[in-house]
Design a protein around this motif. Structure first.
Motif, PDB file in Angstrom:
ATOM      1  N   LEU A  85       0.844  -1.188   0.000  1.00  0.00           N
ATOM      2  CA  LEU A  85       0.000   0.000   0.000  1.00  0.00           C
ATOM      3  C   LEU A  85       0.883   1.243   0.000  1.00  0.00           C
ATOM      4  O   LEU A  85       1.799   1.357   0.816  1.00  0.00           O
ATOM      5  CB  LEU A  85      -0.905   0.013   1.238  1.00  0.00           C
ATOM      6  CG  LEU A  85      -1.868   1.189   1.363  1.00  0.00           C
ATOM      7  CD1 LEU A  85      -2.901   1.149   0.240  1.00  0.00           C
ATOM      8  CD2 LEU A  85      -2.576   1.142   2.704  1.00  0.00           C
ATOM      9  N   LEU A  86       0.624   2.144  -0.926  1.00  0.00           N
ATOM     10  CA  LEU A  86       1.330   3.421  -0.981  1.00  0.00           C
ATOM     11  C   LEU A  86       0.587   4.414  -0.108  1.00  0.00           C
ATOM     12  O   LEU A  86      -0.606   4.678  -0.327  1.00  0.00           O
ATOM     13  CB  LEU A  86       1.388   3.937  -2.425  1.00  0.00           C
ATOM     14  CG  LEU A  86       2.065   5.291  -2.617  1.00  0.00           C
ATOM     15  CD1 LEU A  86       3.551   5.200  -2.297  1.00  0.00           C
ATOM     16  CD2 LEU A  86       1.854   5.790  -4.037  1.00  0.00           C
ATOM     17  N   LYS A  87       1.260   4.925   0.884  1.00  0.00           N
ATOM     18  CA  LYS A  87       0.670   5.949   1.751  1.00  0.00           C
ATOM     19  C   LYS A  87       0.424   7.199   0.909  1.00  0.00           C
ATOM     20  O   LYS A  87       1.209   7.520   0.019  1.00  0.00           O
ATOM     21  CB  LYS A  87       1.634   6.266   2.885  1.00  0.00           C
ATOM     22  CG  LYS A  87       1.089   7.216   3.884  1.00  0.00           C
ATOM     23  CD  LYS A  87       2.066   7.403   5.016  1.00  0.00           C
ATOM     24  CE  LYS A  87       1.249   7.530   6.255  1.00  0.00           C
ATOM     25  NZ  LYS A  87       1.872   7.073   7.435  1.00  0.00           N
ATOM     26  N   ARG A  88      -0.666   7.877   1.176  1.00  0.00           N
ATOM     27  CA  ARG A  88      -0.988   9.106   0.460  1.00  0.00           C
ATOM     28  C   ARG A  88      -1.477  10.140   1.448  1.00  0.00           C
ATOM     29  O   ARG A  88      -1.979   9.790   2.514  1.00  0.00           O
ATOM     30  CB  ARG A  88      -2.084   8.852  -0.583  1.00  0.00           C
ATOM     31  CG  ARG A  88      -1.639   7.924  -1.694  1.00  0.00           C
ATOM     32  CD  ARG A  88      -2.795   7.253  -2.426  1.00  0.00           C
ATOM     33  NE  ARG A  88      -3.595   6.449  -1.510  1.00  0.00           N
ATOM     34  CZ  ARG A  88      -4.797   6.804  -1.053  1.00  0.00           C
ATOM     35  NH1 ARG A  88      -5.378   7.900  -1.423  1.00  0.00           N
ATOM     36  NH2 ARG A  88      -5.452   6.035  -0.203  1.00  0.00           N
ATOM     37  N   TRP A  89      -1.308  11.409   1.083  1.00  0.00           N
ATOM     38  CA  TRP A  89      -1.786  12.501   1.912  1.00  0.00           C
ATOM     39  C   TRP A  89      -2.716  13.378   1.078  1.00  0.00           C
ATOM     40  O   TRP A  89      -2.466  13.625  -0.094  1.00  0.00           O
ATOM     41  CB  TRP A  89      -0.628  13.332   2.451  1.00  0.00           C
ATOM     42  CG  TRP A  89       0.322  12.512   3.260  1.00  0.00           C
ATOM     43  CD1 TRP A  89       0.097  11.981   4.496  1.00  0.00           C
ATOM     44  CD2 TRP A  89       1.627  12.109   2.890  1.00  0.00           C
ATOM     45  NE1 TRP A  89       1.194  11.268   4.914  1.00  0.00           N
ATOM     46  CE2 TRP A  89       2.159  11.337   3.945  1.00  0.00           C
ATOM     47  CE3 TRP A  89       2.428  12.318   1.768  1.00  0.00           C
ATOM     48  CZ2 TRP A  89       3.429  10.775   3.920  1.00  0.00           C
ATOM     49  CZ3 TRP A  89       3.694  11.753   1.730  1.00  0.00           C
ATOM     50  CH2 TRP A  89       4.183  11.002   2.802  1.00  0.00           C
ATOM     51  N   ARG A  90      -3.766  13.851   1.713  1.00  0.00           N
ATOM     52  CA  ARG A  90      -4.745  14.702   1.044  1.00  0.00           C
ATOM     53  C   ARG A  90      -4.114  16.033   0.649  1.00  0.00           C
ATOM     54  O   ARG A  90      -3.345  16.617   1.404  1.00  0.00           O
ATOM     55  CB  ARG A  90      -5.922  14.927   1.997  1.00  0.00           C
ATOM     56  CG  ARG A  90      -7.109  15.609   1.401  1.00  0.00           C
ATOM     57  CD  ARG A  90      -8.310  15.532   2.345  1.00  0.00           C
ATOM     58  NE  ARG A  90      -7.973  15.859   3.720  1.00  0.00           N
ATOM     59  CZ  ARG A  90      -8.142  17.048   4.273  1.00  0.00           C
ATOM     60  NH1 ARG A  90      -8.665  18.028   3.576  1.00  0.00           N
ATOM     61  NH2 ARG A  90      -7.816  17.261   5.524  1.00  0.00           N
ATOM     62  N   VAL A  91      -4.450  16.497  -0.541  1.00  0.00           N
ATOM     63  CA  VAL A  91      -3.993  17.794  -1.039  1.00  0.00           C
ATOM     64  C   VAL A  91      -5.217  18.681  -1.198  1.00  0.00           C
ATOM     65  O   VAL A  91      -6.225  18.262  -1.754  1.00  0.00           O
ATOM     66  CB  VAL A  91      -3.266  17.662  -2.399  1.00  0.00           C
ATOM     67  CG1 VAL A  91      -2.824  19.025  -2.909  1.00  0.00           C
ATOM     68  CG2 VAL A  91      -2.085  16.713  -2.286  1.00  0.00           C
ATOM     69  N   GLU A  92      -5.135  19.908  -0.687  1.00  0.00           N
ATOM     70  CA  GLU A  92      -6.232  20.876  -0.805  1.00  0.00           C
ATOM     71  C   GLU A  92      -5.780  22.105  -1.570  1.00  0.00           C
ATOM     72  O   GLU A  92      -4.708  22.648  -1.297  1.00  0.00           O
ATOM     73  CB  GLU A  92      -6.697  21.342   0.585  1.00  0.00           C
ATOM     74  CG  GLU A  92      -7.681  20.456   1.237  1.00  0.00           C
ATOM     75  CD  GLU A  92      -8.229  21.065   2.525  1.00  0.00           C
ATOM     76  OE1 GLU A  92      -8.168  22.306   2.713  1.00  0.00           O
ATOM     77  OE2 GLU A  92      -8.702  20.279   3.351  1.00  0.00           O
TER      78      GLU A  92
END
Length: 103
Positions: A85-92
């Protein structure tokens, strides 16, 4: 949320591109695909390859340059094998800039 740029136009990379971004003492990848922005770690969880040197395929998967292992930009999962699983972070995107939800 951490501010990464004052505006989307300040991000110096194109569509279907991956760039490195500095956030304090961390370097992350920032990708653009079909008008969306995605943030994820620099290293592939499969083999440790530099994802910023990889590519984005037509389905919206980022591919590692070491083995070609792919991860969905939206899900973080391989399209056929969910073992890594590739960790991802929300972009706003906000009026005053681009922010990443990096812990």
């Amino acid at each position: 949320m951490r501010k990464i740029a004052d505006a989307e136009s300040a991000l110096n990379f194109g569509e279907n591109d991956i760039a490195l971004a500095e956030l304090g003492d961390r370097t992350i990848c920032l990708a653009r695909f079909r008008g969306g922005l995605y943030a994820f770690p620099r290293q592939c969880p499969h083999a440790g390859g530099p994802l910023n040197e990889g590519w984005i395929d037509a389905q919206g998967n980022v591919a590692c340059p070491v083995h070609g292992y792919k991860f969905g930009l939206q899900t973080g999962r391989h399209p056929a094998d969910g073992g890594y699983l590739l960790k991802r972070w929300r972009v706003e995107k906000r009026e005053d800039g681009i922010y990443v939800d990096l812990p």
